[in-house]
Design a protein around this motif. Structure first.
Motif, short mmCIF file in Angstrom:
data_model
loop_
_atom_site.label_atom_id
_atom_site.label_comp_id
_atom_site.label_asym_id
_atom_site.label_seq_id
_atom_site.Cartn_x
_atom_site.Cartn_y
_atom_site.Cartn_z
N PRO A 8 0.82 -1.23 0.00
CA PRO A 8 0.00 0.00 0.00
C PRO A 8 0.84 1.26 0.00
CG PRO A 8 -0.87 -1.58 1.57
CD PRO A 8 0.45 -2.12 1.11
N LYS A 9 1.81 1.34 0.91
CA LYS A 9 2.75 2.46 0.89
C LYS A 9 3.84 2.25 1.94
CE LYS A 9 0.26 5.59 4.04
NZ LYS A 9 -0.37 6.93 4.17
N ILE A 10 5.02 2.77 1.64
CA ILE A 10 6.13 2.81 2.58
C ILE A 10 6.60 4.26 2.65
CG2 ILE A 10 8.48 2.05 3.08
CD1 ILE A 10 7.91 -0.44 1.39
N GLU A 11 6.52 4.87 3.82
CA GLU A 11 6.93 6.26 3.98
C GLU A 11 8.44 6.34 4.20
OE1 GLU A 11 4.64 7.85 7.15
OE2 GLU A 11 2.78 7.97 5.97
N ASP A 12 9.05 7.40 3.68
CA ASP A 12 10.50 7.55 3.82
C ASP A 12 10.85 9.03 3.94
OD1 ASP A 12 13.21 7.24 3.85
OD2 ASP A 12 13.37 6.21 1.91
N GLU A 13 11.41 9.41 5.09
CA GLU A 13 11.89 10.77 5.30
C GLU A 13 13.40 10.81 5.55
OE1 GLU A 13 9.05 13.61 7.46
OE2 GLU A 13 8.53 11.65 8.34
N GLY A 14 14.04 9.62 5.60
CA GLY A 14 15.45 9.58 5.93
C GLY A 14 16.34 9.15 4.78
#
Length: 427
Positions: free
Chosen positions: A380-386
């Motif tokens: 569905p989704k994988i969040e990435d801020e790093g």
């Protein structure tokens, strides 16, 4: 046969994504004969790759020859039948009956023919007639209500029925107007036009109709029908008076299957690759989980409200349809505005070149200060801020752009082919 999920393929990338994200079949147009002339469409240079994608996927492929043919186009079609025969089509979608003998003479009497929705087949007698002409499938007119679909199937059990389940709807087509039915209850499609286009109208402001409209919009009011309003959404000084709602039937697939529908069609050969992937996987998950009680598919349903879309409706399946924004049943009541889009398609994850480092195939810019997301067929989704962006020499940079050799370094469990997206208005 099991119910087919049919997705649009406006170009090679969209065809690949349609198959990868769960479509059982795809429909595509040839450059000279497609009703969607402004879609990417396909030419002879694409033939080899199209054949490879079809063979490797084992999916079905339909060629759209659904434009209205004048004499010159008809001659051109006849001249190109040899080339058309070389495409790996399982069936042809046509609306002009003059093509039936041409295709049968050139490709054999057993060529599979699907009647385009442009032919406006909406009843069992018409469906039966088309079956006798050699059509194995009818793509019903979008005005066909669910109850009539069941009657058509009951009367023609050996005829496949296809319906649109998602995408843009038309306000009017082929000279058929829906205003008469909306304002007077008299259907122009059934010979009872009230000539609503010739009536006198005025603009009513929100103050006058506060209980009807609560979005700051204007509305049309007809001279002899005080209190009957047709809402007008205005943005940047322009209105969307002729803009119908979009169709979304994801919550009603069971009812369509029960009515006897054989193929569920997604509109959008001119939509983006991201649209094709997101919509196809949502309907795939919903279709696969019919009757299982598994609610996991709803995580994919959410993305239907993040892609670019107008307010959703259930079309004409249960009532007036998208031409009736006041009384029509809407799936998405969060907005009365025009197009909504919460995410921007950024591109794809490319080859893995080192542990946690992948090439970038970008369509839109990303910056290292943004939060991005990865999605895939079953993710569905994988969040990435790093993450870290790298240039061609693997030196960290602040942004990555389309058309450059760039990389992304991340600790997230991603793979080649994952789609990258970000919020439309990054925070």
């Amino acid at each position: 046969m099991s119910v087919e999920l049919l997705s649009p393929a406006g170009n090679l990338e969209k065809l690949r994504l349609a198959f990868e994200y769960g479509a059982d079949a795809a429909y595509m147009g040839l450059s000279d004969f497609s009703l969607r002339a402004n879609a990417g469409n396909f030419s002879e240079k694409d033939l080899q790759e199209v054949s490879r994608l079809k063979q490797s996927s084992g999916k079905r492929l339909y060629g759209t020859l659904n434009m209205i043919f004048d004499e010159q186009k008809l001659i051109s079609l006849q001249e190109q039948m040899g080339t058309i025969n070389s495409w790996p089509f399982d069936a042809f979608i046509i609306s002009d009956l003059g093509l039936v003998p041409i295709l049968q003479d050139a490709l054999g009497d057993d060529v599979e023919l699907h009647l385009s929705t442009q032919a406006s087949c909406t009843n069992s007698s018409s469906a039966s007639m088309y079956r006798k002409m050699g059509f194995s499938r009818v793509i019903l007119g979008r005005e066909t209500p669910l109850d009539d679909i069941k009657r058509i199937k009951d009367a023609n059990p050996d005829l496949q029925l296809e319906v649109f389940v998602h995408g843009a709807m038309c306000m009017a087509y082929s000279g058929r107007c829906l205003l008469s039915s909306h304002l007077a209850g008299r259907s122009a499609n059934q010979g009872d036009c009230s000539h609503a286009c010739r009536w006198n109208y005025r603009l009513a402001t929100t103050e006058a109709i506060e209980e009807v409209l609560k979005s700051g919009a204007l509305a049309l009011e007809e001279e002899q029908r005080s209190g009957v309003y047709y809402p007008i959404s205005e943005q940047d000084g322009y209105t969307t008076i002729l803009s119908s709602k979009d169709l979304c039937m994801i919550d009603h697939l069971g009812e369509l299957v029960e009515a006897g529908v054989d193929s569920l069609k997604i509109e959008g050969r001119m939509k983006s690759s991201y649209y094709v992937a997101v919509v196809t996987r949502a309907y795939r998950k919903a279709l696969d989980n019919l009757g299982t009680g598994d609610e996991g598919w709803r995580a994919y349903r959410e993305d239907l409200f993040n892609i670019s879309h107008r307010e959703y409706s259930t079309g004409f399946f249960f009532g007036h349809g998208p031409v009736d924004p006041v009384r029509g049943e809407s799936i998405d009541k969060s907005t009365e505005k025009g197009y909504e889009r919460n995410y921007l398609f950024c591109g794809f994850v490319g080859e893995k070149v080192a542990e946690g480092i992948y090439t970038l195939e970008l369509k839109n810019q990303i910056k290292d200060t943004m939060k991005i997301e990865y999605i895939a067929k079953d993710v569905p989704k994988i969040e990435d801020e790093g993450f870290t962006l790298l240039d061609a020499d693997h030196i960290p940079v602040g942004q990555a752009d389309h058309g450059k050799i760039q990389y992304i370094k991340t600790t997230k469990p991603i793979e080649k082919g994952y789609i990258i997206r970000r919020e439309s208005v990054p925070k």
